[in-house]
Scaffold this motif. Structure first.
Motif, PDB file in Angstrom:
ATOM      1  N   SER A 246       0.813  -1.199   0.000  1.00 21.89           N
ATOM      2  CA  SER A 246       0.000   0.000   0.000  1.00 21.89           C
ATOM      3  C   SER A 246       0.863   1.274   0.000  1.00 21.89           C
ATOM      4  CB  SER A 246      -0.897  -0.089   1.233  1.00 21.89           C
ATOM      5  OG  SER A 246      -1.646   1.025   1.399  1.00 21.89           O
ATOM      6  N   ALA A 249       2.436   1.903  -3.430  1.00 22.31           N
ATOM      7  CA  ALA A 249       1.448   2.462  -4.357  1.00 22.31           C
ATOM      8  C   ALA A 249       1.187   3.934  -4.036  1.00 22.31           C
ATOM      9  CB  ALA A 249       0.149   1.657  -4.280  1.00 22.31           C
ATOM     10  N   THR A 250       1.140   4.268  -2.747  1.00 21.35           N
ATOM     11  CA  THR A 250       0.901   5.665  -2.360  1.00 21.35           C
ATOM     12  C   THR A 250       2.030   6.568  -2.842  1.00 21.35           C
ATOM     13  OG1 THR A 250      -0.258   4.912  -0.385  1.00 21.35           O
ATOM     14  CG2 THR A 250       0.467   7.190  -0.411  1.00 21.35           C
ATOM     15  N   PHE A 253       1.843   6.944  -6.510  1.00 22.06           N
ATOM     16  CA  PHE A 253       0.681   7.767  -6.837  1.00 22.06           C
ATOM     17  C   PHE A 253       1.012   9.248  -6.675  1.00 22.06           C
ATOM     18  CE2 PHE A 253      -3.131  10.038  -5.453  1.00 22.06           C
ATOM     19  CZ  PHE A 253      -4.002   9.749  -6.483  1.00 22.06           C
ATOM     20  N   GLY A 266       0.227   1.582  -8.515  1.00 18.76           N
ATOM     21  CA  GLY A 266       0.268   2.968  -8.056  1.00 18.76           C
ATOM     22  C   GLY A 266       0.315   3.948  -9.218  1.00 18.76           C
ATOM     23  N   LEU A 269      -2.929   4.013 -11.141  1.00 22.00           N
ATOM     24  CA  LEU A 269      -3.961   4.782 -10.446  1.00 22.00           C
ATOM     25  C   LEU A 269      -3.711   6.278 -10.586  1.00 22.00           C
ATOM     26  CD1 LEU A 269      -4.474   2.565  -7.322  1.00 22.00           C
ATOM     27  CD2 LEU A 269      -6.126   3.095  -9.098  1.00 22.00           C
ATOM     28  N   LEU A 285      -9.707   3.067 -12.998  1.00 20.50           N
ATOM     29  CA  LEU A 285      -9.483   3.281 -11.576  1.00 20.50           C
ATOM     30  C   LEU A 285      -9.815   2.029 -10.768  1.00 20.50           C
ATOM     31  CD1 LEU A 285      -8.784   5.720  -9.771  1.00 20.50           C
ATOM     32  CD2 LEU A 285     -11.225   6.019  -9.453  1.00 20.50           C
ATOM     33  N   THR A 289      -7.344  -0.761  -8.306  1.00 19.54           N
ATOM     34  CA  THR A 289      -7.689  -0.628  -6.887  1.00 19.54           C
ATOM     35  C   THR A 289      -8.055  -1.981  -6.292  1.00 19.54           C
ATOM     36  OG1 THR A 289      -8.544   1.564  -7.348  1.00 19.54           O
ATOM     37  CG2 THR A 289      -9.116   0.622  -5.232  1.00 19.54           C
ATOM     38  N   LEU A 292      -4.959  -4.081  -5.887  1.00 15.02           N
ATOM     39  CA  LEU A 292      -4.123  -3.532  -4.820  1.00 15.02           C
ATOM     40  C   LEU A 292      -4.687  -3.896  -3.453  1.00 15.02           C
ATOM     41  CD1 LEU A 292      -1.765  -1.618  -4.232  1.00 15.02           C
ATOM     42  CD2 LEU A 292      -3.356   0.274  -4.360  1.00 15.02           C
ATOM     43  N   VAL A 293      -5.988  -3.681  -3.282  1.00 17.58           N
ATOM     44  CA  VAL A 293      -6.610  -3.950  -1.990  1.00 17.58           C
ATOM     45  C   VAL A 293      -6.554  -5.445  -1.671  1.00 17.58           C
ATOM     46  CG1 VAL A 293      -8.786  -3.919  -0.730  1.00 17.58           C
ATOM     47  CG2 VAL A 293      -8.084  -1.939  -2.040  1.00 17.58           C
ATOM     48  N   SER A 296      -2.946  -6.454  -0.721  1.00 19.66           N
ATOM     49  CA  SER A 296      -2.600  -5.938   0.594  1.00 19.66           C
ATOM     50  C   SER A 296      -3.390  -6.661   1.690  1.00 19.66           C
ATOM     51  CB  SER A 296      -2.879  -4.440   0.590  1.00 19.66           C
ATOM     52  OG  SER A 296      -2.727  -3.901   1.846  1.00 19.66           O
ATOM     53  N   LEU A 297      -4.675  -6.835   1.442  1.00 21.02           N
ATOM     54  CA  LEU A 297      -5.549  -7.479   2.420  1.00 21.02           C
ATOM     55  C   LEU A 297      -5.134  -8.925   2.680  1.00 21.02           C
ATOM     56  CD1 LEU A 297      -8.028  -6.658   4.028  1.00 21.02           C
ATOM     57  CD2 LEU A 297      -9.453  -7.642   2.261  1.00 21.02           C
TER      58      LEU A 297
END
Lengths: 315, 314
Positions: A246, A249-250, A253, A266, A269, A285, A289, A292-293, A296-297
């Motif tokens: 995460s 990617a941030t 981004f 990232g 997005l 988008l 997402t 990615l989620v 990560s999850l």
């Protein structure tokens, strides 16, 4: 860090397998017995396997290369740009008319590489310093923990920005720089955790016994303390891998992580954001997402499952 | 208590010195400040006197430790110098942008608490029932969903598609409009934090609810609601308060992202933009102010802790 796992006090061999053995009474055997009955464990582990395969052999899922010029690459037709998902293009097409499914699948590569690399480096540094700090104690412990305290005082993203801008400016950045920055800021947490578990384990009777029998420091650390102090770090770093995915990617981004043009969720997005704000091409988008989620999850959930299995209080 | 505060303040000063030295050093060594001030004109022989002027104005003719000393001297007198990009004083940039970020962070914290407390209490009151399980699922989702993805989705839905909220930050149409244009960004920051708070509160409450004094209150005939909010809530707030301070770090990071997405000219976006255009004095000032504020906030949390739990005071 509110619920640090307490260690049971038995001297155990972590490599002693107890698969299928219902009366296993080793720490790791017990953990495995709990884990293999849990649905969420299998779900998250399965997801991680899928993402790992996506990263290593993307050819299993789609075209082996996302670049149009490569052999085995894909066709990009500019007149097909920004098409919505269809039978031909499952995830639609991007602004260049390239198939988006191919790119989203290939995006797993960078994410997984950075997450694995950064976590490994973080854990190695954290274990080394934490082990020394907890086992040796004294002024070395003091210096190391003070240093770590300093890192904790720095807000994470601000720290990452300082490190990244110090390492390399603008277009010279690569995934190595991102990896280094994340690891550089991550080790103090592992250090704190491992140090505190080493402190708990090192005064237990069996360690004293080993010392009385004349075992060397090195042997005590490697054979007796390490296997019994590693579980909380294992849990933390599994959850940490989800966080790294995460964070990477941030950073990408925001335009301070991976360089533009990298096939990464990232970056995708970042590019998709403008399109979506203009009210078009929402699929650009949504799909990165979701991936990615999920990626990560999966790590966060696996970590939580490991925590439950390792925590003797819950047994 | 006084001693604890004093030690922490000494630690804070040494930390700020260390951070400023590292940041100052790495930025000056790796970048080319002259180029950042003047642009390509640096290499133009016709602008030689301009270069010399800038060199003198920004103390670039001195060596690094000397420059750091001069900078530190100015900072101690409350002057963070001038921006490389446009020569504007850094103090005025900080004074203009920081209040917006503080408003954003404050709104987000209030929203997070307002969402988390009832959700946590309801989940704990009926632990492992449908509502509890559903919130567990949702909170994990919010923890895994990166801030920026949440922000872009909220922005798209509520500002672009349904146009309930303005597309960008509006400051000069009264307080209501200002708060309204801050609502979505604050919510973006608040939701993941609320998720964490809710989990903590739920866990602590479940433990508290098993204690004897709760049973006592119930058997005296105190209503369920009164026991939950009046008796159980306060002793269940400790982990919540601890994380409150640590979360400030996440909030600062989140502000960076959210201000970029929602076009809010605040301190977070200023840092990102200053980094990209190598405007060191601005970056330095903001990093130091944010780090200092973060440490002070954590100190405040520790003090609050002793006020809330008399057992720690000894």
């Amino acid at each position: 860090m509110t619920d640090v796992i307490e260690q049971p006090g038995e001297p155990l061999d972590p490599f002693e397998s107890s698969e299928g053995d219902e009366i296993a009474n080793t720490f790791w055997g017990d953990a495995w017995r709990i884990l293999k009955r849990r649905k969420l464990f299998w779900l998250s582990a399965g997801l991680i396997v899928v993402f790992a395969m996506m990263a290593v052999v993307p050819g299993l899922f789609t075209a082996p290369s996302p670049a149009p010029q490569d052999p085995g690459g894909i066709n990009c037709v500019l007149s097909n740009a920004e098409q919505s998902p269809s039978g031909e293009h499952w995830f639609g097409t991007d602004t260049q008319g390239c198939d988006y499914f191919v790119q989203v699948i290939h995006g797993a590569k960078v994410s997984m590489r950075v997450a694995l690399g950064a976590t490994l480096v973080t854990v190695i540094i954290g274990l080394l310093l934490g082990g020394v700090s907890g086992y040796v104690g004294g002024w070395i412990d003091n210096v190391i923990t003070r240093l770590a305290d300093g890192f904790f005082a720095l807000p994470y993203l601000v720290g990452a920005i300082i490190v990244l801008s110090a390492l390399a400016g603008g277009s010279r950045r690569s995934e190595w720089h991102v990896l280094t920055a994340i690891a550089f800021l991550g080790w103090p947490a592992v250090l704190r955790l491992f140090r505190s578990t080493v402190l708990q384990v090192k005064n237990l009777e069996y360690v004293q016994a080993a010392r009385a029998m004349g075992a060397s420091d090195r042997r005590i650390m490697m054979r007796h303390i390490f296997p019994n102090a590693i579980a909380p770090t294992l849990v933390y770093s599994t959850i940490g891998m989800g966080a790294v995915i995460s964070i990477e990617a941030t950073l990408s981004f925001l335009g301070i992580g991976l360089p533009l043009g990298t096939i990464s969720w990232g970056i995708m997005l970042q590019e998709a954001q403008q399109e979506a704000i203009a009210g078009q091409s929402l699929h650009l988008l949504i799909f990165p997402t979701i991936f990615l989620v999920l990626a990560s999850l999966a790590f966060v959930l696996l970590g939580e499952e490991l925590r439950e299995a390792f925590d003797p209080r819950l047994r | 208590m006084v001693k604890m505060i004093a030690t922490r303040l000494v630690l804070l000063v040494s930390l700020l010195l260390a951070v400023s030295m590292i940041t100052f050093g790495s930025m000056n060594l790796l970048g080319d400040p002259l180029f950042n001030i003047l642009g390509p004109a640096v290499d133009d022989p016709r602008s030689a006197d301009k270069v010399a002027q800038a060199r003198a104005d920004f103390n670039l003719d001195k060596n690094l430790p000397h420059r750091y000393g001069l900078w530190l001297g100015d900072v101690l007198q409350g002057d963070f110098g001038n921006s490389y990009a446009n020569g504007v004083s850094v103090n005025s940039i900080v004074g203009e942008k920081l209040p917006r970020s503080l408003l954003l962070a404050g709104m987000a914290l209030v929203m997070a608490v307002v969402i988390a407390i009832p959700m946590g209490v309801f989940a704990a009151a009926r632990a492992n029932k449908a509502f509890d399980k559903a919130t567990t699922f949702v909170t994990f989702g919010f923890v895994a969903l990166p801030n920026f993805a949440l922000g872009v989705i909220l922005y798209y839905l509520f500002a672009v598609r349904w146009q309930i909220f303005p597309l960008k930050y509006i400051e000069d149409e009264g307080l209501f409009m200002k708060l309204k244009s801050m609502f979505l960004p604050a919510l973006t920051l608040a939701l993941p934090i609320a998720a964490v708070y809710q989990r903590l509160l739920r866990t602590d409450l479940i433990t508290t609810l098993q204690e004897d004094f709760i049973l006592m209150a119930r058997s005296k005939g105190v209503s369920r609601r009164k026991v939950l909010f009046g008796h159980a809530l306060r002793p269940s707030m400790f982990s919540f308060i601890t994380v409150f301070g640590l979360n400030a770090g996440a909030l600062i990071g989140g502000a960076l992202v959210v201000e970029t997405i929602f076009n809010i000219p605040g301190a977070g976006r200023e840092i990102v933009e200053s980094i990209i255009r190598d405007d060191f004095p601005v970056v330095l000032a903001l990093v130091l102010i944010i780090t200092g504020g973060f440490v002070l906030l954590n100190l405040l949390v520790d003090v609050l802790y002793t006020v809330l739990d008399p057992r720690v005071r000894a």
